[in-house]
Design an enzyme around this catalytic site. Structure first.
Site, PDB file in Angstrom:
ATOM      1  N   LYS A 206     -13.966  29.335 -18.438  1.00 14.58           N
ATOM      2  CA  LYS A 206     -14.683  30.208 -19.361  1.00 14.58           C
ATOM      3  C   LYS A 206     -13.997  31.568 -19.379  1.00 14.58           C
ATOM      4  O   LYS A 206     -13.075  31.832 -18.619  1.00 14.58           O
ATOM      5  CB  LYS A 206     -16.152  30.383 -18.932  1.00 14.58           C
ATOM      6  CG  LYS A 206     -16.939  29.092 -18.747  1.00 14.58           C
ATOM      7  CD  LYS A 206     -17.180  28.349 -20.038  1.00 14.58           C
ATOM      8  CE  LYS A 206     -17.935  27.043 -19.790  1.00 14.58           C
ATOM      9  NZ  LYS A 206     -18.068  26.226 -21.024  1.00 14.58           N
TER      10      LYS A 206
ATOM     11  N   SER B 111     -15.482  23.749 -25.508  1.00 15.91           N
ATOM     12  CA  SER B 111     -16.244  24.969 -25.243  1.00 15.91           C
ATOM     13  C   SER B 111     -15.417  26.246 -25.322  1.00 15.91           C
ATOM     14  O   SER B 111     -15.972  27.334 -25.482  1.00 15.91           O
ATOM     15  CB  SER B 111     -16.916  24.880 -23.865  1.00 15.91           C
ATOM     16  OG  SER B 111     -15.956  24.943 -22.830  1.00 15.91           O
TER      17      SER B 111
END
Length: 294
Positions: free
Chosen positions: A168, A107
């Protein structure tokens, strides 16, 4: 959005904390009860200053001074005396300074690859108590562009993600108006600029991403690379970031479960800022992956 679950999870730091508590209680019990039946030296000094020093020494080594001998003590007591200082040192480093993590997914590609082992700075955003993550000293706040490690907030009560740590990139801080549409980012009405860096070539577990477009995304604060697919868009969003919350996205925009899907990162769920790749192993060792990143 559902209510926020507790931060607590059975991670390495939590397990170390309970091991330390177990050792500590064993030694307290030994000092006040079992030691009276033995002839080994249980010296406790007289005088206020000397006793304070002895107590601090006990907190670090489970004995009042370095003259106490392990010989003659029960096996469990000797085991606690041997391992407690080492476990305490590891616990302090992991809880207040630096903690290692492994990247489990794609990701954050192309910035971070599956198999990267990273270090996270635990104090850059302030000191927090282990286990509960309660902030006791504020230092800095997350900035747009920071690579953030946090406990998954799990608003939806997903059992498979309960207690998991996510990584993230910070896109929006409290008060920001975030618009993400057709792979274009707008922060407070200002559009990010993009430079096409060509076709991406995937590596090892991420080889299926070969053919994606590699873009450099530049905002007022920072520029970094992202992955997109021509003529195919990920989830769009238009939202204002609430107080004490952060909006995050993965750099692999089409393959990231992030704030566009499950909501904001609460300030009290922040673990730290990732900054260094210290090891890499996916299908092979890659020493060229080692180094700092942002």
């Amino acid at each position: 959005m559902s209510s926020l679950p507790p931060f607590f999870a059975w991670d390495v730091s939590t397990i170390l904390f309970f091991i330390l508590c177990f050792f500590f209680l064993i030694m307290v019990f030994d000092k006040f009860f079992l030691a009276k039946k033995r002839s080994d030296n249980q010296y406790f000094p007289k005088g206020r200053i000397a006793r304070i020093k002895a107590i601090f020494y006990f907190l670090g080594f489970l004995k009042f001074n370095n003259l106490e001998k392990e010989k003659g003590k029960p096996f469990l007591i000797r085991w606690a005396l041997s391992f407690y200082p080492v476990i305490l040192l590891v616990f302090v480093i992991r809880s207040f300074m630096f903690e290692p993590f492994q990247i489990p997914s794609n990701s954050m590609m192309p910035t971070l690859l599956t198999g990267d082992f990273i270090l996270v700075n635990k104090w850059t955003y302030g000191l927090r108590l282990p286990v509960t993550n309660t902030k006791i000293l504020s230092i800095n706040e997350p900035k747009r562009g920071d690579v953030l490690v946090f406990r998954y907030p799990n608003y939806e009560g997903n059992k498979s993600r309960a207690g998991k740590d996510f990584i993230k990139r910070v896109i929006g801080i409290p008060g920001d108006k975030i618009v993400y549409k057709n792979e274009q980012l707008f922060v407070n009405g200002v559009k990010a600029t993009y430079k096409n860096k060509g076709i991406y070539t995937g590596i090892e577990s991420g080889d299926w991403l070969t053919g994606y477009t590699l873009l450099n995304e530049k905002t007022a604060e920072k520029n970094h690379d992202i992955l997109v697919i021509p003529k195919k868009h990920s989830k769009d969003v238009s939202i204002t970031v609430p107080k004490n919350k952060y909006f995050v996205m993965g750099d692999n925009r089409l393959n990231s479960a992030d704030s566009r899907y499950w909501g904001f990162v609460p300030e009290e769920f922040i673990i730290g800022k990732a900054f260094l790749i210290w090891f890499h192993f996916d299908k092979s060792l890659k020493f060229n992956r080692l180094g700092f990143f942002d």
